[in-house]
Design a protein around this motif. Sequence first.
Motif, PDB file in Angstrom:
ATOM      1  N   GLN A   1      45.897  25.735  45.940  1.00 32.80           N
ATOM      2  CA  GLN A   1      44.752  24.937  45.482  1.00 32.80           C
ATOM      3  C   GLN A   1      43.440  25.485  46.044  1.00 32.80           C
ATOM      4  O   GLN A   1      42.445  25.600  45.320  1.00 32.80           O
ATOM      5  N   ARG A   2      43.435  25.828  47.322  1.00 35.56           N
ATOM      6  CA  ARG A   2      42.215  26.378  47.935  1.00 35.56           C
ATOM      7  C   ARG A   2      41.845  27.718  47.300  1.00 35.56           C
ATOM      8  O   ARG A   2      40.665  28.007  47.067  1.00 35.56           O
ATOM      9  N   LEU A   3      42.852  28.535  47.015  1.00 41.29           N
ATOM     10  CA  LEU A   3      42.599  29.837  46.394  1.00 41.29           C
ATOM     11  C   LEU A   3      42.019  29.670  44.994  1.00 41.29           C
ATOM     12  O   LEU A   3      41.073  30.376  44.615  1.00 41.29           O
ATOM     13  N   VAL A   4      42.541  28.729  44.218  1.00 34.38           N
ATOM     14  CA  VAL A   4      42.036  28.473  42.868  1.00 34.38           C
ATOM     15  C   VAL A   4      40.578  28.032  42.937  1.00 34.38           C
ATOM     16  O   VAL A   4      39.731  28.493  42.162  1.00 34.38           O
ATOM     17  N   ILE A   5      40.268  27.158  43.871  1.00 35.29           N
ATOM     18  CA  ILE A   5      38.891  26.673  44.015  1.00 35.29           C
ATOM     19  C   ILE A   5      37.960  27.821  44.405  1.00 35.29           C
ATOM     20  O   ILE A   5      36.869  27.975  43.839  1.00 35.29           O
ATOM     21  N   LYS A   6      38.372  28.647  45.330  1.00 32.50           N
ATOM     22  CA  LYS A   6      37.528  29.763  45.764  1.00 32.50           C
ATOM     23  C   LYS A   6      37.329  30.775  44.637  1.00 32.50           C
ATOM     24  O   LYS A   6      36.217  31.275  44.430  1.00 32.50           O
ATOM     25  N   LEU A   7      38.394  31.079  43.922  1.00 32.78           N
ATOM     26  CA  LEU A   7      38.265  32.027  42.813  1.00 32.78           C
ATOM     27  C   LEU A   7      37.391  31.461  41.698  1.00 32.78           C
ATOM     28  O   LEU A   7      36.605  32.193  41.079  1.00 32.78           O
ATOM     29  N   GLY A   8      37.519  30.151  41.426  1.00 29.51           N
ATOM     30  CA  GLY A   8      36.660  29.524  40.418  1.00 29.51           C
ATOM     31  C   GLY A   8      35.197  29.596  40.824  1.00 29.51           C
ATOM     32  O   GLY A   8      34.324  29.888  39.999  1.00 29.51           O
ATOM     33  N   GLY A   9      34.922  29.345  42.088  1.00 32.09           N
ATOM     34  CA  GLY A   9      33.548  29.447  42.582  1.00 32.09           C
ATOM     35  C   GLY A   9      33.026  30.862  42.480  1.00 32.09           C
ATOM     36  O   GLY A   9      31.865  31.088  42.099  1.00 32.09           O
ATOM     37  N   LEU A  10      33.864  31.833  42.812  1.00 34.06           N
ATOM     38  CA  LEU A  10      33.459  33.233  42.715  1.00 34.06           C
ATOM     39  C   LEU A  10      33.179  33.629  41.273  1.00 34.06           C
ATOM     40  O   LEU A  10      32.204  34.346  40.993  1.00 34.06           O
ATOM     41  N   MET A  11      34.004  33.144  40.337  1.00 32.92           N
ATOM     42  CA  MET A  11      33.775  33.453  38.926  1.00 32.92           C
ATOM     43  C   MET A  11      32.465  32.834  38.438  1.00 32.92           C
ATOM     44  O   MET A  11      31.684  33.486  37.726  1.00 32.92           O
ATOM     45  N   ALA A  12      32.208  31.586  38.825  1.00 36.23           N
ATOM     46  CA  ALA A  12      30.965  30.927  38.419  1.00 36.23           C
ATOM     47  C   ALA A  12      29.761  31.672  38.990  1.00 36.23           C
ATOM     48  O   ALA A  12      28.755  31.877  38.295  1.00 36.23           O
ATOM     49  N   PHE A  13      29.847  32.077  40.224  1.00 36.19           N
ATOM     50  CA  PHE A  13      28.771  32.836  40.855  1.00 36.19           C
ATOM     51  C   PHE A  13      28.543  34.164  40.127  1.00 36.19           C
ATOM     52  O   PHE A  13      27.398  34.556  39.848  1.00 36.19           O
ATOM     53  N   SER A  14      29.631  34.847  39.797  1.00 38.88           N
ATOM     54  CA  SER A  14      29.527  36.131  39.103  1.00 38.88           C
ATOM     55  C   SER A  14      28.902  35.959  37.719  1.00 38.88           C
ATOM     56  O   SER A  14      28.054  36.768  37.300  1.00 38.88           O
ATOM     57  N   ILE A  15      29.293  34.921  37.000  1.00 43.04           N
ATOM     58  CA  ILE A  15      28.724  34.675  35.676  1.00 43.04           C
ATOM     59  C   ILE A  15      27.229  34.383  35.797  1.00 43.04           C
ATOM     60  O   ILE A  15      26.412  34.841  34.987  1.00 43.04           O
ATOM     61  N   GLY A  16      26.855  33.646  36.834  1.00 49.12           N
ATOM     62  CA  GLY A  16      25.435  33.353  37.078  1.00 49.12           C
ATOM     63  C   GLY A  16      24.633  34.615  37.342  1.00 49.12           C
ATOM     64  O   GLY A  16      23.525  34.797  36.817  1.00 49.12           O
ATOM     65  N   ILE A  17      25.204  35.521  38.123  1.00 43.60           N
ATOM     66  CA  ILE A  17      24.525  36.793  38.416  1.00 43.60           C
ATOM     67  C   ILE A  17      24.368  37.599  37.144  1.00 43.60           C
ATOM     68  O   ILE A  17      23.298  38.171  36.876  1.00 43.60           O
ATOM     69  N   VAL A  18      25.435  37.686  36.331  1.00 37.87           N
ATOM     70  CA  VAL A  18      25.366  38.457  35.084  1.00 37.87           C
ATOM     71  C   VAL A  18      24.324  37.840  34.157  1.00 37.87           C
ATOM     72  O   VAL A  18      23.533  38.560  33.518  1.00 37.87           O
ATOM     73  N   ALA A  19      24.306  36.521  34.057  1.00 37.30           N
ATOM     74  CA  ALA A  19      23.335  35.847  33.194  1.00 37.30           C
ATOM     75  C   ALA A  19      21.895  36.131  33.660  1.00 37.30           C
ATOM     76  O   ALA A  19      20.997  36.379  32.846  1.00 37.30           O
ATOM     77  N   ALA A  20      21.690  36.106  34.968  1.00 39.32           N
ATOM     78  CA  ALA A  20      20.365  36.395  35.511  1.00 39.32           C
ATOM     79  C   ALA A  20      19.959  37.837  35.220  1.00 39.32           C
ATOM     80  O   ALA A  20      18.813  38.117  34.870  1.00 39.32           O
ATOM     81  N   LEU A  21      20.893  38.756  35.344  1.00 34.16           N
ATOM     82  CA  LEU A  21      20.587  40.162  35.063  1.00 34.16           C
ATOM     83  C   LEU A  21      20.290  40.391  33.579  1.00 34.16           C
ATOM     84  O   LEU A  21      19.413  41.184  33.225  1.00 34.16           O
ATOM     85  N   VAL A  22      20.995  39.686  32.697  1.00 37.28           N
ATOM     86  CA  VAL A  22      20.757  39.821  31.275  1.00 37.28           C
ATOM     87  C   VAL A  22      19.355  39.333  30.933  1.00 37.28           C
ATOM     88  O   VAL A  22      18.650  39.937  30.120  1.00 37.28           O
ATOM     89  N   LYS A  23      18.905  38.237  31.542  1.00 37.25           N
ATOM     90  CA  LYS A  23      17.559  37.727  31.300  1.00 37.25           C
ATOM     91  C   LYS A  23      16.499  38.691  31.794  1.00 37.25           C
ATOM     92  O   LYS A  23      15.445  38.831  31.170  1.00 37.25           O
ATOM     93  N   LEU A  24      16.761  39.349  32.906  1.00 36.95           N
ATOM     94  CA  LEU A  24      15.775  40.269  33.462  1.00 36.95           C
ATOM     95  C   LEU A  24      15.680  41.560  32.647  1.00 36.95           C
ATOM     96  O   LEU A  24      14.629  42.197  32.610  1.00 36.95           O
ATOM     97  N   LEU A  25      16.724  41.949  32.033  1.00 35.35           N
ATOM     98  CA  LEU A  25      16.707  43.206  31.275  1.00 35.35           C
ATOM     99  C   LEU A  25      16.374  42.922  29.875  1.00 35.35           C
ATOM    100  O   LEU A  25      15.894  43.048  29.006  1.00 35.35           O
TER     101      LEU A  25
END
Length: 89
Positions: A65-89
């Motif tokens: 359960q802890r691993l699923v939560i951490k991986l979900g958070g990491l995926m959300a963070f990664s998607i946020g970074i990609v979205a921010a980079l797409v807006k900047l470019l």
Amino acid sequence: MATITFDTLKFANTLKEAGVPPAQAEAEATALSDVLEVNLKELVTKDDLRHEVELLRRDMYDMEQRLVIKLGGLMAFSIGIVAALVKLL
């Protein structure tokens, strides 16, 4: 705890029949009985093992359960970074 019966009389009689002096046969039977009694107190039973397996399963579930939560958070963070980079470019 496991219960094992050790027949000291039968053991002593078997030794006597094999030619061991009676006093020695009785002493050996008593000594062996004492050793078995002390060593069997620490014997693990199937119930002990089942209990430990259940505890391990619970721990593994909690870790999953802890691993699923951490991986979900990491995926959300990664998607946020990609979205921010797409807006900047």
